[in-house]
Design a protein around this motif. Structure first.
Motif, PDB file in Angstrom:
ATOM      1  N   PRO A  26     -39.435 -20.328 107.934  1.00  0.00           N
ATOM      2  CA  PRO A  26     -40.561 -20.422 106.987  1.00  0.00           C
ATOM      3  C   PRO A  26     -41.356 -21.696 107.233  1.00  0.00           C
ATOM      4  O   PRO A  26     -40.796 -22.724 107.641  1.00  0.00           O
ATOM      5  CB  PRO A  26     -39.871 -20.471 105.611  1.00  0.00           C
ATOM      6  CG  PRO A  26     -38.453 -20.073 105.842  1.00  0.00           C
ATOM      7  CD  PRO A  26     -38.127 -20.418 107.256  1.00  0.00           C
ATOM      8  N   THR A  27     -42.661 -21.634 106.975  1.00  0.00           N
ATOM      9  CA  THR A  27     -43.474 -22.856 107.031  1.00  0.00           C
ATOM     10  C   THR A  27     -43.202 -23.673 105.769  1.00  0.00           C
ATOM     11  O   THR A  27     -42.560 -23.193 104.825  1.00  0.00           O
ATOM     12  CB  THR A  27     -44.968 -22.516 107.104  1.00  0.00           C
ATOM     13  OG1 THR A  27     -45.347 -21.846 105.889  1.00  0.00           O
ATOM     14  CG2 THR A  27     -45.291 -21.630 108.302  1.00  0.00           C
ATOM     15  N   ASP A  28     -43.715 -24.885 105.751  1.00  0.00           N
ATOM     16  CA  ASP A  28     -43.485 -25.794 104.617  1.00  0.00           C
ATOM     17  C   ASP A  28     -43.955 -25.179 103.303  1.00  0.00           C
ATOM     18  O   ASP A  28     -43.243 -25.179 102.299  1.00  0.00           O
ATOM     19  CB  ASP A  28     -44.207 -27.115 104.888  1.00  0.00           C
ATOM     20  CG  ASP A  28     -43.695 -28.241 103.989  1.00  0.00           C
ATOM     21  OD1 ASP A  28     -42.749 -27.995 103.224  1.00  0.00           O
ATOM     22  OD2 ASP A  28     -44.227 -29.365 104.075  1.00  0.00           O
ATOM     23  N   ILE A  29     -45.168 -24.608 103.299  1.00  0.00           N
ATOM     24  CA  ILE A  29     -45.710 -24.035 102.060  1.00  0.00           C
ATOM     25  C   ILE A  29     -44.882 -22.821 101.628  1.00  0.00           C
ATOM     26  O   ILE A  29     -44.627 -22.620 100.434  1.00  0.00           O
ATOM     27  CB  ILE A  29     -47.220 -23.667 102.212  1.00  0.00           C
ATOM     28  CG1 ILE A  29     -47.840 -23.248 100.859  1.00  0.00           C
ATOM     29  CG2 ILE A  29     -47.452 -22.596 103.250  1.00  0.00           C
ATOM     30  CD1 ILE A  29     -48.084 -24.351  99.903  1.00  0.00           C
ATOM     31  N   GLN A  30     -44.416 -22.002 102.573  1.00  0.00           N
ATOM     32  CA  GLN A  30     -43.589 -20.837 102.229  1.00  0.00           C
ATOM     33  C   GLN A  30     -42.264 -21.268 101.617  1.00  0.00           C
ATOM     34  O   GLN A  30     -41.825 -20.723 100.602  1.00  0.00           O
ATOM     35  CB  GLN A  30     -43.338 -19.993 103.491  1.00  0.00           C
ATOM     36  CG  GLN A  30     -44.573 -19.274 104.005  1.00  0.00           C
ATOM     37  CD  GLN A  30     -44.416 -18.783 105.425  1.00  0.00           C
ATOM     38  OE1 GLN A  30     -43.331 -18.826 106.004  1.00  0.00           O
ATOM     39  NE2 GLN A  30     -45.511 -18.316 106.019  1.00  0.00           N
ATOM     40  N   SER A  47     -52.761 -26.273 100.532  1.00  0.00           N
ATOM     41  CA  SER A  47     -52.361 -26.446 101.931  1.00  0.00           C
ATOM     42  C   SER A  47     -53.544 -26.119 102.832  1.00  0.00           C
ATOM     43  O   SER A  47     -54.482 -25.446 102.410  1.00  0.00           O
ATOM     44  CB  SER A  47     -51.179 -25.549 102.278  1.00  0.00           C
ATOM     45  OG  SER A  47     -51.563 -24.198 102.282  1.00  0.00           O
ATOM     46  N   GLN A  48     -53.467 -26.582 104.063  1.00  0.00           N
ATOM     47  CA  GLN A  48     -54.577 -26.393 104.985  1.00  0.00           C
ATOM     48  C   GLN A  48     -54.524 -25.032 105.658  1.00  0.00           C
ATOM     49  O   GLN A  48     -53.527 -24.327 105.605  1.00  0.00           O
ATOM     50  CB  GLN A  48     -54.600 -27.510 106.049  1.00  0.00           C
ATOM     51  CG  GLN A  48     -53.566 -27.350 107.155  1.00  0.00           C
ATOM     52  CD  GLN A  48     -52.212 -27.876 106.783  1.00  0.00           C
ATOM     53  OE1 GLN A  48     -51.872 -28.007 105.616  1.00  0.00           O
ATOM     54  NE2 GLN A  48     -51.407 -28.169 107.789  1.00  0.00           N
ATOM     55  N   THR A  49     -55.641 -24.683 106.319  1.00  0.00           N
ATOM     56  CA  THR A  49     -55.707 -23.440 107.072  1.00  0.00           C
ATOM     57  C   THR A  49     -54.636 -23.429 108.146  1.00  0.00           C
ATOM     58  O   THR A  49     -54.366 -24.434 108.775  1.00  0.00           O
ATOM     59  CB  THR A  49     -57.108 -23.326 107.734  1.00  0.00           C
ATOM     60  OG1 THR A  49     -58.085 -23.355 106.710  1.00  0.00           O
ATOM     61  CG2 THR A  49     -57.251 -22.041 108.504  1.00  0.00           C
ATOM     62  N   GLY A  50     -54.022 -22.278 108.364  1.00  0.00           N
ATOM     63  CA  GLY A  50     -53.022 -22.143 109.410  1.00  0.00           C
ATOM     64  C   GLY A  50     -51.638 -22.589 109.011  1.00  0.00           C
ATOM     65  O   GLY A  50     -50.756 -22.743 109.842  1.00  0.00           O
ATOM     66  N   SER A  51     -51.406 -22.775 107.698  1.00  0.00           N
ATOM     67  CA  SER A  51     -50.108 -23.271 107.232  1.00  0.00           C
ATOM     68  C   SER A  51     -49.158 -22.146 106.821  1.00  0.00           C
ATOM     69  O   SER A  51     -48.051 -22.402 106.374  1.00  0.00           O
ATOM     70  CB  SER A  51     -50.322 -24.204 106.032  1.00  0.00           C
ATOM     71  OG  SER A  51     -50.930 -23.490 104.966  1.00  0.00           O
ATOM     72  N   GLY A  52     -49.596 -20.882 106.960  1.00  0.00           N
ATOM     73  CA  GLY A  52     -48.757 -19.762 106.530  1.00  0.00           C
ATOM     74  C   GLY A  52     -48.896 -19.454 105.064  1.00  0.00           C
ATOM     75  O   GLY A  52     -48.041 -18.796 104.463  1.00  0.00           O
ATOM     76  N   GLY A 337     -55.670 -25.328 118.284  1.00  0.00           N
ATOM     77  CA  GLY A 337     -54.337 -25.921 118.484  1.00  0.00           C
ATOM     78  C   GLY A 337     -53.253 -25.199 117.718  1.00  0.00           C
ATOM     79  O   GLY A 337     -52.284 -25.804 117.288  1.00  0.00           O
ATOM     80  N   ARG A 338     -53.400 -23.882 117.532  1.00  0.00           N
ATOM     81  CA  ARG A 338     -52.420 -23.111 116.753  1.00  0.00           C
ATOM     82  C   ARG A 338     -51.373 -22.458 117.646  1.00  0.00           C
ATOM     83  O   ARG A 338     -51.602 -22.230 118.820  1.00  0.00           O
ATOM     84  CB  ARG A 338     -53.132 -22.012 115.974  1.00  0.00           C
ATOM     85  CG  ARG A 338     -53.923 -22.525 114.788  1.00  0.00           C
ATOM     86  CD  ARG A 338     -54.539 -21.359 114.065  1.00  0.00           C
ATOM     87  NE  ARG A 338     -55.056 -21.783 112.769  1.00  0.00           N
ATOM     88  CZ  ARG A 338     -55.489 -20.942 111.852  1.00  0.00           C
ATOM     89  NH1 ARG A 338     -55.445 -19.659 112.065  1.00  0.00           N
ATOM     90  NH2 ARG A 338     -55.946 -21.381 110.703  1.00  0.00           N
TER      91      ARG A 338
END
Length: 428
Positions: A26-30, A47-52, A337-338
């Motif tokens: 899981p990402t940090d936000i998840q 959270s920022q774009t691309g954070s899940g 950079g994703r």
């Protein structure tokens, strides 16, 4: 086999969907919001774009749906039809792994579709609606759908909803839902004007703020390109051609500038398109399809038109102008950079940008300065002049202290000692 997703406590088929799609953990936000949503808490997530973020609310919302009930149980709102479609696309990826006896039905409700045809599609009530608040409100008011059974409301990109004037529509949708609802608000920033809505529907919300670490990720190279009294559009064209990107997003601050830049690039024979609020919805949808197919090399966009839209394969970002709200710098550059790929985020700078650049440096953004010489990029010493005026605690500009000349302090100390000796003699 145990996986990092086990600790989210989601249903086995959702867990399997994540693993089969290649997600490792899981990402940090998840990690931080999924358990709270499953436990029934109201959530404010930043959270920022691309954070899940999309899966951070979609997974628990799907997890809570009872497929034995043939009624609308959750509503996800987004400010644009493109973003609503993007969320629906994520649902469809997960739906491939739903068991037949636990299949969760979802429908999109967005503008640009015939209202009667849409109402007919919704006669067999889906469990989940994903759409724009204006069209959902319109269908509810015209008795196309009943949402009084829905107990979960997601407001995605809430600050953008505010900017585009959709918060009243969100309020009216929420008012027609169940008496007690769980509200999940996701937003890059939480403006003061958003507070009345939050206080009206949220009960002791948990606030989760994930820092924009992606802005300092090693995968993104942050480049400053000084303008040096040249024509800005000509400089942009020169820079864009030199990068020769796979796909480059060029950010501007106004629709008028977007048109000027796009027209100039097209006149140069460059494969460019524009994306802003005045582009008709149907045309914008067509542009997005063509962008996803990599039919354009350059897309000139405003923040409101592009924020929240997931465009894959962005190799370069060029800031024609720095945004007035520096949080948008994070959103812009976070599009490249994703997924382990590298990216370049370049900014064409003028002397008036110095203060903004200093503030971004304070956010740990590692800038380098480069110039294009004879078709090659040369790294230059990074010199950012300090502003002569800074704000005091009251917010009023105060003059910075002047630099002290060498030897001045010593001279003043000697003068002070002479004065003290004179006063001592006079006393005697």
């Amino acid at each position: 086999m145990k996986t990092a997703f086990d600790r989210l406590n989601i249903k086995p088929f959702l867990l399997n969907a994540m693993i089969e799609q290649g997600f490792k953990k899981p990402t940090d936000i998840q990690e931080r919001v999924v358990p709270g949503i499953l436990n029934g808490y109201d959530i404010i997530g930043q959270s920022q774009t691309g954070s899940g973020k999309t899966l951070a609310f979609l997974l628990p919302v799907l997890n809570k749906i009872n497929t034995e009930k043939n009624e609308i149980q959750a509503i996800i709102t987004a400010p644009t039809r493109e973003l609503a479609q993007q969320i629906f696309d994520e649902y469809e990826k997960l739906s491939e792994y739903f068991p037949e006896d636990e299949f969760i039905r979802a429908k999109t409700v967005v503008g640009g579709t015939d209202r009667k045809r849409m109402a007919d599609r919704l006669k067999n009530a889906p469990h989940l609606i994903i759409g724009t608040p204006g069209r959902i409100k319109d269908l509810v008011n015209n008795e196309g759908i009943n949402i009084f059974t829905a107990t979960t409301l997601v407001v995605d990109e809430a600050d953008q909803m505010l900017d585009m004037g959709f918060i009243e529509d969100v309020d009216q949708v929420a008012a027609r839902m169940a008496t007690e609802i769980q509200m999940l608000v996701f937003s890059a920033t939480i403006p003061e004007k958003l507070q009345p809505l939050l206080k009206k529907y949220m009960n002791n919300p948990r606030h989760v703020h994930v820092s924009p670490e992606q802005a300092t990720a090693k995968e993104i190279k942050h480049v400053l390109i000084p303008l040096k009294h040249k024509d800005k559009i000509k400089t942009l064209i020169e820079v864009a051609k030199a990068y020769n990107p796979y796909l480059c997003l060029i950010f501007v601050n106004t629709k008028k500038t977007a048109d000027e830049v796009a027209d100039a690039m097209l006149a140069e024979g460059m494969n460019a398109e524009r994306l802003h609020g005045d582009v008709p919805p149907r045309e914008r949808k067509n542009i997005m399809k063509r962008v996803q197919k990599a039919e354009f090399q350059y897309v000139v966009a405003t923040d409101l038109a592009a924020r929240g839209i997931d465009i894959k394969g962005v190799s370069h970002i060029i800031n024609f102008e720095l945004p007035s709200d520096l949080d948008y710098y994070i959103h812009r550059t976070g599009r490249t950079g994703r997924a382990g790929m590298t990216g370049i985020a370049a900014t064409i700078t003028e002397p008036s940008d110095q203060l903004a650049i200093q503030k971004l440096q304070q956010r740990k953004i590692p800038f380098v300065q480069e110039e294009l010489k004879n078709g090659e990029w040369k790294e230059m010493p990074l010199r950012t002049k300090k502003a002569s005026v800074q704000k005091g605690s009251s917010g009023v500009g105060v003059q910075k202290p002047k630099k002290v000349k060498p030897g001045y302090k010593k001279k003043m100390a000697e003068e002070k000692r002479r004065l003290e000796k004179r006063q001592y003699r006079n006393k005697k």
